[in-house]
Design a protein around this motif. Sequence first.
Motif, short mmCIF file in Angstrom:
data_model
loop_
_atom_site.label_atom_id
_atom_site.label_comp_id
_atom_site.label_asym_id
_atom_site.label_seq_id
_atom_site.Cartn_x
_atom_site.Cartn_y
_atom_site.Cartn_z
N THR A 1 0.84 -1.21 0.00
CA THR A 1 0.00 0.00 0.00
C THR A 1 0.86 1.25 0.00
OG1 THR A 1 -1.72 -1.19 1.20
CG2 THR A 1 -1.84 1.21 1.23
N GLU A 2 1.88 1.27 0.87
CA GLU A 2 2.78 2.43 0.94
C GLU A 2 3.54 2.62 -0.37
OE1 GLU A 2 3.08 4.79 3.28
OE2 GLU A 2 1.42 3.82 4.32
N LEU A 3 3.98 1.53 -0.97
CA LEU A 3 4.72 1.63 -2.23
C LEU A 3 3.82 2.16 -3.34
CD1 LEU A 3 6.93 -1.58 -2.17
CD2 LEU A 3 7.69 0.79 -1.96
N ASP A 4 2.55 1.76 -3.36
CA ASP A 4 1.62 2.28 -4.36
C ASP A 4 1.45 3.79 -4.20
OD1 ASP A 4 1.22 -0.17 -5.55
OD2 ASP A 4 -0.65 -0.59 -4.48
N ILE A 5 1.33 4.25 -2.96
CA ILE A 5 1.19 5.68 -2.71
C ILE A 5 2.45 6.41 -3.17
CG2 ILE A 5 1.05 7.42 -0.87
CD1 ILE A 5 -0.74 5.37 0.66
N SER A 6 3.62 5.85 -2.87
CA SER A 6 4.88 6.48 -3.27
C SER A 6 5.02 6.53 -4.79
CB SER A 6 6.07 5.72 -2.67
OG SER A 6 6.05 5.81 -1.27
N LYS B 1 2.58 6.66 -6.99
CA LYS B 1 1.66 7.68 -7.51
C LYS B 1 2.24 9.07 -7.29
CE LYS B 1 -2.51 4.94 -6.88
NZ LYS B 1 -3.74 4.75 -6.11
N TRP B 2 2.80 9.30 -6.10
CA TRP B 2 3.39 10.60 -5.78
C TRP B 2 4.55 10.90 -6.73
CZ3 TRP B 2 8.30 11.92 -4.10
CH2 TRP B 2 8.46 13.22 -3.65
N ALA B 3 5.43 9.92 -6.94
CA ALA B 3 6.58 10.11 -7.81
C ALA B 3 6.13 10.36 -9.25
CB ALA B 3 7.50 8.90 -7.74
N SER B 4 5.12 9.63 -9.68
CA SER B 4 4.62 9.81 -11.04
C SER B 4 4.04 11.21 -11.24
CB SER B 4 3.56 8.75 -11.33
OG SER B 4 3.01 8.94 -12.60
#
Length: 74
Positions: free
Chosen positions: A43-48, A50-53
Amino acid sequence: MQDQKIEKIATVAVNITKGLVIIYLGFVEIFKIGKLLKENLDTELDISRKWASQNYLILKKRLAEGKVAGFIEN
């Protein structure tokens, strides 16, 4: 005398069984914790990601507009 030997053997067998059950339950709990950690990290990696993208798209847009200091070519 024979009854005492049988009783000792039964006691040892019960204690070994208890130990094996405790070890098994310990492994089950460890795998549950590992599964929960993996889910939370995903979950945290998905959020990261999206933020990076999103930030990459913003940077790309600003570079195209020439508004990023140090990257402006005249």
